[in-house]
Write a protein that holds these residues in place. Structure first.
Motif, PDB file in Angstrom:
ATOM      1  N   SER A 266       0.773  -1.401  -0.055  1.00  8.88           N
ATOM      2  CA  SER A 266      -0.163   0.041   0.033  1.00  8.88           C
ATOM      3  C   SER A 266       0.993   1.303  -0.127  1.00  8.88           C
ATOM      4  N   LEU A 267       0.417   2.205  -0.502  1.00 11.98           N
ATOM      5  CA  LEU A 267       0.892   3.637  -0.639  1.00 11.98           C
ATOM      6  C   LEU A 267       1.353   4.187   0.608  1.00 11.98           C
ATOM      7  N   THR A 268       2.690   4.782   0.848  1.00 14.64           N
ATOM      8  CA  THR A 268       2.813   5.410   2.236  1.00 14.64           C
ATOM      9  C   THR A 268       1.981   6.799   2.362  1.00 14.64           C
ATOM     10  N   GLY A 269       1.868   7.211   3.324  1.00 15.91           N
ATOM     11  CA  GLY A 269       1.104   8.520   3.621  1.00 15.91           C
ATOM     12  C   GLY A 269       1.441   9.426   2.811  1.00 15.91           C
ATOM     13  N   SER A 298      12.262   6.694  -1.772  1.00 19.02           N
ATOM     14  CA  SER A 298      11.109   7.148  -1.018  1.00 19.02           C
ATOM     15  C   SER A 298       9.816   6.535  -2.042  1.00 19.02           C
ATOM     16  N   GLY A 299      10.146   6.281  -3.031  1.00 20.02           N
ATOM     17  CA  GLY A 299       8.815   5.868  -3.961  1.00 20.02           C
ATOM     18  C   GLY A 299       8.455   7.113  -5.233  1.00 20.02           C
ATOM     19  N   LYS A 300       9.254   7.739  -5.507  1.00 25.32           N
ATOM     20  CA  LYS A 300       8.743   8.930  -6.185  1.00 25.32           C
ATOM     21  C   LYS A 300       8.574   8.069  -7.741  1.00 25.32           C
ATOM     22  N   THR A 301       8.979   7.167  -8.125  1.00 23.38           N
ATOM     23  CA  THR A 301       8.803   6.352  -9.511  1.00 23.38           C
ATOM     24  C   THR A 301       7.323   5.932  -9.499  1.00 23.38           C
ATOM     25  N   MET A 302       6.982   5.459  -8.331  1.00 25.52           N
ATOM     26  CA  MET A 302       5.650   4.948  -8.115  1.00 25.52           C
ATOM     27  C   MET A 302       4.579   6.168  -8.452  1.00 25.52           C
ATOM     28  N   LYS A 337       6.727  -3.165 -15.134  1.00 25.14           N
ATOM     29  CA  LYS A 337       5.974  -4.049 -14.223  1.00 25.14           C
ATOM     30  C   LYS A 337       4.819  -3.750 -13.688  1.00 25.14           C
ATOM     31  N   TYR A 338       4.901  -2.192 -13.292  1.00 26.88           N
ATOM     32  CA  TYR A 338       3.630  -1.690 -12.719  1.00 26.88           C
ATOM     33  C   TYR A 338       2.552  -1.796 -13.590  1.00 26.88           C
ATOM     34  N   LEU A 339       2.689  -1.654 -14.993  1.00 28.32           N
ATOM     35  CA  LEU A 339       1.715  -1.313 -15.869  1.00 28.32           C
ATOM     36  C   LEU A 339       1.227  -2.663 -16.714  1.00 28.32           C
ATOM     37  N   PRO A 448       9.150   4.071   2.303  1.00 26.79           N
ATOM     38  CA  PRO A 448       8.336   2.922   2.625  1.00 26.79           C
ATOM     39  C   PRO A 448       8.577   2.202   3.716  1.00 26.79           C
ATOM     40  N   PRO A 449       7.653   1.310   4.390  1.00 22.25           N
ATOM     41  CA  PRO A 449       7.905   0.461   5.493  1.00 22.25           C
ATOM     42  C   PRO A 449       9.018  -0.523   5.352  1.00 22.25           C
ATOM     43  N   GLY A 450       9.950  -0.790   6.340  1.00 20.13           N
ATOM     44  CA  GLY A 450      10.684  -1.995   6.319  1.00 20.13           C
ATOM     45  C   GLY A 450      12.015  -1.492   5.827  1.00 20.13           C
ATOM     46  N   ARG A 451      12.315  -0.237   5.479  1.00 18.34           N
ATOM     47  CA  ARG A 451      13.584   0.364   5.035  1.00 18.34           C
ATOM     48  C   ARG A 451      14.515   0.444   6.084  1.00 18.34           C
ATOM     49  N   LYS A 452      15.625  -0.192   6.033  1.00 22.89           N
ATOM     50  CA  LYS A 452      16.642  -0.238   7.084  1.00 22.89           C
ATOM     51  C   LYS A 452      17.584   0.939   6.840  1.00 22.89           C
ATOM     52  N   VAL A 554      19.947   4.043 -10.176  1.00 20.11           N
ATOM     53  CA  VAL A 554      20.024   2.649 -10.221  1.00 20.11           C
ATOM     54  C   VAL A 554      19.600   1.746  -9.041  1.00 20.11           C
ATOM     55  N   ASP A 555      18.688   0.642  -9.430  1.00 17.47           N
ATOM     56  CA  ASP A 555      18.255   0.131  -8.267  1.00 17.47           C
ATOM     57  C   ASP A 555      18.585  -1.356  -8.218  1.00 17.47           C
ATOM     58  N   VAL A 556      19.498  -1.995  -7.440  1.00 17.68           N
ATOM     59  CA  VAL A 556      20.013  -3.026  -7.250  1.00 17.68           C
ATOM     60  C   VAL A 556      19.685  -3.560  -5.780  1.00 17.68           C
ATOM     61  N   GLY A 583      20.620  -0.651   0.522  1.00 22.45           N
ATOM     62  CA  GLY A 583      19.598  -0.536   1.664  1.00 22.45           C
ATOM     63  C   GLY A 583      18.108  -0.438   0.804  1.00 22.45           C
ATOM     64  N   ARG A 584      18.288  -0.858  -0.216  1.00 24.65           N
ATOM     65  CA  ARG A 584      16.869  -0.931  -1.058  1.00 24.65           C
ATOM     66  C   ARG A 584      16.379  -2.118  -0.951  1.00 24.65           C
ATOM     67  N   GLY A 585      16.908  -3.411  -0.439  1.00 24.78           N
ATOM     68  CA  GLY A 585      16.524  -4.719  -0.263  1.00 24.78           C
ATOM     69  C   GLY A 585      16.163  -4.919   1.358  1.00 24.78           C
TER      70      GLY A 585
HETATM   71  P1  ADP Z   1      12.654   6.578  -5.848  1.00 25.03           P
HETATM   72  O1  ADP Z   1      12.186   6.700  -7.527  1.00 25.03           O
HETATM   73  O2  ADP Z   1      11.948   7.746  -5.024  1.00 25.03           O
HETATM   74  O3  ADP Z   1      14.166   6.346  -5.464  1.00 25.03           O
HETATM   75  P2  ADP Z   1      11.331   4.235  -6.194  1.00 25.03           P
HETATM   76  O4  ADP Z   1      10.009   4.614  -6.707  1.00 25.03           O
HETATM   77  O5  ADP Z   1      12.306   3.636  -6.955  1.00 25.03           O
HETATM   78  O6  ADP Z   1      11.830   5.308  -5.398  1.00 25.03           O
HETATM   79  O7  ADP Z   1      11.166   3.018  -4.831  1.00 25.03           O
HETATM   80  C1  ADP Z   1      12.034   2.509  -4.539  1.00 25.03           C
HETATM   81  C2  ADP Z   1      11.519   0.900  -3.962  1.00 25.03           C
HETATM   82  O8  ADP Z   1      10.519   0.877  -3.029  1.00 25.03           O
HETATM   83  C3  ADP Z   1      11.134   0.294  -5.403  1.00 25.03           C
HETATM   84  O9  ADP Z   1      11.483  -1.147  -5.115  1.00 25.03           O
HETATM   85  C4  ADP Z   1       9.582   0.518  -5.191  1.00 25.03           C
HETATM   86  O10 ADP Z   1       8.852  -0.670  -5.761  1.00 25.03           O
HETATM   87  C5  ADP Z   1       9.361   0.348  -3.917  1.00 25.03           C
HETATM   88  N1  ADP Z   1       8.134   0.981  -2.831  1.00 25.03           N
HETATM   89  C6  ADP Z   1       7.902   2.255  -3.613  1.00 25.03           C
HETATM   90  N2  ADP Z   1       6.566   2.628  -2.921  1.00 25.03           N
HETATM   91  C7  ADP Z   1       6.513   1.662  -2.119  1.00 25.03           C
HETATM   92  C8  ADP Z   1       5.517   1.357  -0.964  1.00 25.03           C
HETATM   93  N3  ADP Z   1       4.524   2.416  -0.667  1.00 25.03           N
HETATM   94  N4  ADP Z   1       5.615   0.412   0.179  1.00 25.03           N
HETATM   95  C9  ADP Z   1       6.838  -0.636  -0.310  1.00 25.03           C
HETATM   96  N5  ADP Z   1       7.531  -0.246  -1.357  1.00 25.03           N
HETATM   97  C10 ADP Z   1       7.516   0.482  -2.267  1.00 25.03           C
END
Ligand code: ADP
Ligand code: MG
Length: 699
Positions: A266-269, A298-302, A337-339, A448-452, A554-556, A583-585
């Protein structure tokens, strides 16, 4: 018509002439008298007070004494002069210009002497003081005023334009120009903000009568500059928000819901809040110009994807522009993927897209078949035609040249597309207020939750073998590591040597088999770059040695270690960006800063701050404070879109704040500045000095 003094070429100013004039133009960019008086001193020497000789403290600050010449003694290679005031005696020593000085300093004459006092053989002494006759009128004389110290160069000094000559030129220029100088701010603004008038301010910035007047003069000039800047920016915003040329996008659409409902989280607040704001923008009938700031991950791409789907849901196309090939492709992969659950057709277009591919993409864009296109600068080429572009999303915008951006707007007929600018480089508040002053701002300030938290350590070369062992352990756990080398200027040979040598060291420490090390840098062809990058992203390589090309986006998720070599050579924000790559995993991640052998205290303090702080916004403020805005990451490449003459974004945040809120007040009462009392404001803006060569082009 008689030319005004202000517009007169500098060569006609007494004391200049054609030779010095061309030097002044070349070295300082000053070619008219009006420009000269806008060359402000960067500091002042306080000559507002005369120190009695008895109270002079040797080796302390520069002092000015007023004294009578008692005796002059010519020695081999030097001139020895004794002077006296009512309180005591002191010696003056000259090694150069002896004949001239001997002629001037006749016993009995009184002068002011300005210089650094010291003690020699138990007597107070000054070597080569500045000598001025005692006079009592204002500007131009040295007693009773503080004098400015101006920017200078070796060439200027060689041509005889010393600090003292500069003061004289300035005095001459002011004498001619001041009476012509027109007030730029209406009287009510001066009054309401307790500002000094322009002539008084100009006089006091160059020749302050005292410290208090200098302070007022500075404030007035800085306020004026920042006020006009904000006025110009905010005016754009006022005009935009009052015009109704925004594409109306009232619907949500099926595809938005299909995507949204299929999200595995679910989306963050913060994400929800931002999307709600964007929805409001799209329904408002005004063009959206929104800056979205959010730390890496922080989830900007979303948010970008959902915004693009809103455009599609209303029958428009959207484009998403990334600064590099690698990023564009990665965005495309993520977005696809999202689409997947939707029916939206998407494509990626970059410089290396094959001709055969292009041939398919371009007509599909022109016909409107492709709903969302991702790409690089390739998207703004003339051959790329949209059916109806309704939204442009620009990722990591500071890497785009200004002109490149504005070419995108020309791709539409009729109403301008909505614009969402996303940046992961947190921008200091003062910079955001100026560079992006006409954009509405949103922040994603929640992860997003769970990020360390990424554990950040500062180590030195001595701990190298421990570092290698640590990386081996991480690889044994199935993780991957980045090793980044500084490459501030991509063309610098030395940097490449560092990188190549570093790579060899790494390969030595991590031999194949079993280890695989990939390398990526800016001088590789796109193919090689993509190949190596892909090897790392897919997990085929354990280590990626690179320059900062991996800095953005870049996301790894499997990478758990970020090693940054010669970390002191990076800016804080840039280091923070790099750290955000790990710290993305779900694994605990580490950022290891390797510092050089000899680093300054300040550098060390900066790196230690990074170890303590993981808030990008705090770091950006600190970076700005320590380095000044000109050196900030990102702005360095593109240059600040405005040049400030006296105010500093790093230091004058408070004045900026005041100027901005006052500019808002003025515009609220008179948005077009057409009221007679705002005539001078309109005239000043019309000169174009304060135009940001940037977003003003959007609509
Ligand atoms: P940014 O573009 O801000 O660097 P991303 O959109 O790439 O961040 O998101 C980073 C990671 O977090 C991605 O793997 C994405 O799928 C995941 N993510 C985004 N929004 C959430 C959310 N609300 N809850 C959990 N994971 C999320
Ligand atoms: Mg991103």
């Amino acid at each position: 018509m008689i030319k005004k003094a202000i517009d007169t070429e500098i060569q006609f100013l007494p004391g200049v002439g054609p030779k010095r004039a061309s030097l002044l133009a070349r070295e300082l960019g000053v070619s008219t008298i009006g420009e000269l008086i806008k060359l402000y001193p960067f500091r002042h020497i306080d000559r507002s007070s005369v120190t009695p000789i008895a109270e002079v403290i040797p080796d302390a600050a520069l002092v000015q004494v007023k004294a009578e010449v008692v005796s002059v003694e010519k020695l081999p290679k030097r001139l020895h002069v004794t002077v006296r005031d009512g309180t005591a005696e002191m010696d003056l020593v000259f090694f150069k210009g002896i004949g001239y000085i001997e002629d001037r300093l006749v016993p009995g004459a009184v002068f002011t002497f300005f210089g650094k006092p010291s003690l020699f053989n138990g007597r107070l002494n000054m070597v080569h003081p500045e000598i001025d006759p005692v006079q009592n009128d204002g500007a131009g004389t040295r007693e009773g005023v503080m004098t400015g110290v101006y920017p200078s160069t070796e060439k200027l000094k060689n041509a005889g334009i010393t600090g003292k000559v500069m003061n004289k030129l300035m005095a001459n220029a002011l004498r001619l120009a001041l009476p012509e100088l027109e007030e730029t701010l209406p009287g009510y603004i001066l009054q309401e903000n307790s500002l000094m008038g322009i002539r008084e301010a100009m006089r006091n910035i160059h020749f302050p009568k005292d410290g208090e007047l200098l302070k007022q003069a500075r404030y007035r000039l800085k306020f004026e500059e920042l006020f006009f800047l904000e006025l110009s920016l905010i005016k754009q915003k006022f005009i935009r928000s009052r015009s109704d040329n925004g594409i109306l996008m009232p619907k949500v659409g099926e595809d938005f819901n299909l995507c949204y409902n299929a999200l595995p989280f679910s989306l963050t607040g913060a994400q929800k809040r931002v999307i709600k704001r964007i929805r409001e923008d799209l329904m408002s009938g005004h063009q959206m110009n929104r800056l979205l700031q959010g730390d890496v991950g922080s989830g900007k791409t979303m948010v970008a994807v959902l915004t693009a789907l809103l455009a599609v849901g209303n029958g428009y196309q959207a484009c998403i522009m990334a600064p590099t090939e690698v990023l564009a492709r990665q965005h495309f992969a993520n977005i696809s993927k999202y689409l997947a659950p939707t029916k939206v057709k998407t494509a990626v277009l970059t410089g290396s897209t094959k001709a055969s591919e292009r041939k398919k993409i371009l007509p599909a864009l022109a016909s409107g078949e492709i709903g969302i296109i991702v790409g690089t600068h390739a998207l703004i080429e003339d051959t790329v035609v949209f059916k109806n572009l309704g939204l442009a999303i620009i990722d990591e915008q500071h890497r785009f040249g200004v002109d490149q951006r504005s070419r995108l707007w020309s791709k539409t007929t009729g109403k301008p597309p909505h614009v969402l600018v996303m940046t992961a480089t947190p921008i200091p508040r003062t910079l955001a207020m100026t560079v992006y002053g006409d954009l509405d701002e949103s922040k994603i300030d929640e992860m997003p939750p769970g990020r360390k938290k990424v554990e950040t350590l500062l180590i030195s070369e001595r701990q190298r073998s421990a570092l290698w062992k640590f990386i081996r352990d991480q690889i044994a756990l199935g993780r991957q590591a980045f090793i980044v080398y500084p490459l501030i200027f991509e063309s610098e040979k030395l940097d490449y040597q560092n990188l190549e040598q570093g790579y060899e060291k790494v390969v030595e420490a991590f031999p194949f088999p079993p280890y695989k090390v990939a390398i990526v840098h800016g001088q590789q062809t796109n193919e090689v770059k993509t190949f190596n990058m892909d090897a790392f992203v897919a997990g085929r390589a354990n280590i990626l040695v690179s320059t900062t090309v991996i800095e953005v986006g870049v996301d790894v998720p499997n990478a758990s270690v970020m090693v940054i070599e010669s970390a002191e050579r990076f800016g804080l924000s840039q280091l923070h960006q790099l750290r955000g790559r790990v710290g993305r995993g779900s694994d605990k991640s580490y950022c290891i800063l390797v510092k050089g052998e000899k680093i300054s205290k300040e550098s060390k303090a900066r790196l230690e701050l990074l170890c303590r702080t993981d808030n990008g916004f705090d770091l950006a403020e600190e970076d700005m404070r320590m380095r000044g805005p000109g050196d900030l990451d990102g702005t360095q490449q593109s240059g600040l879109p405005i040049e400030l003459g006296i105010a500093s974004l790093a230091k004058d945040g408070d004045i900026l704040e005041a100027a901005k809120s006052y500019a808002n007040l003025v515009l609220e009462k008179d948005p077009t500045l057409d009221q007679p009392w705002n005539k001078s404001l309109k005239a000043e803006l019309a000169k174009g000095k304060y135009n940001i060569k940037d977003y003003s082009k959007i609509s």
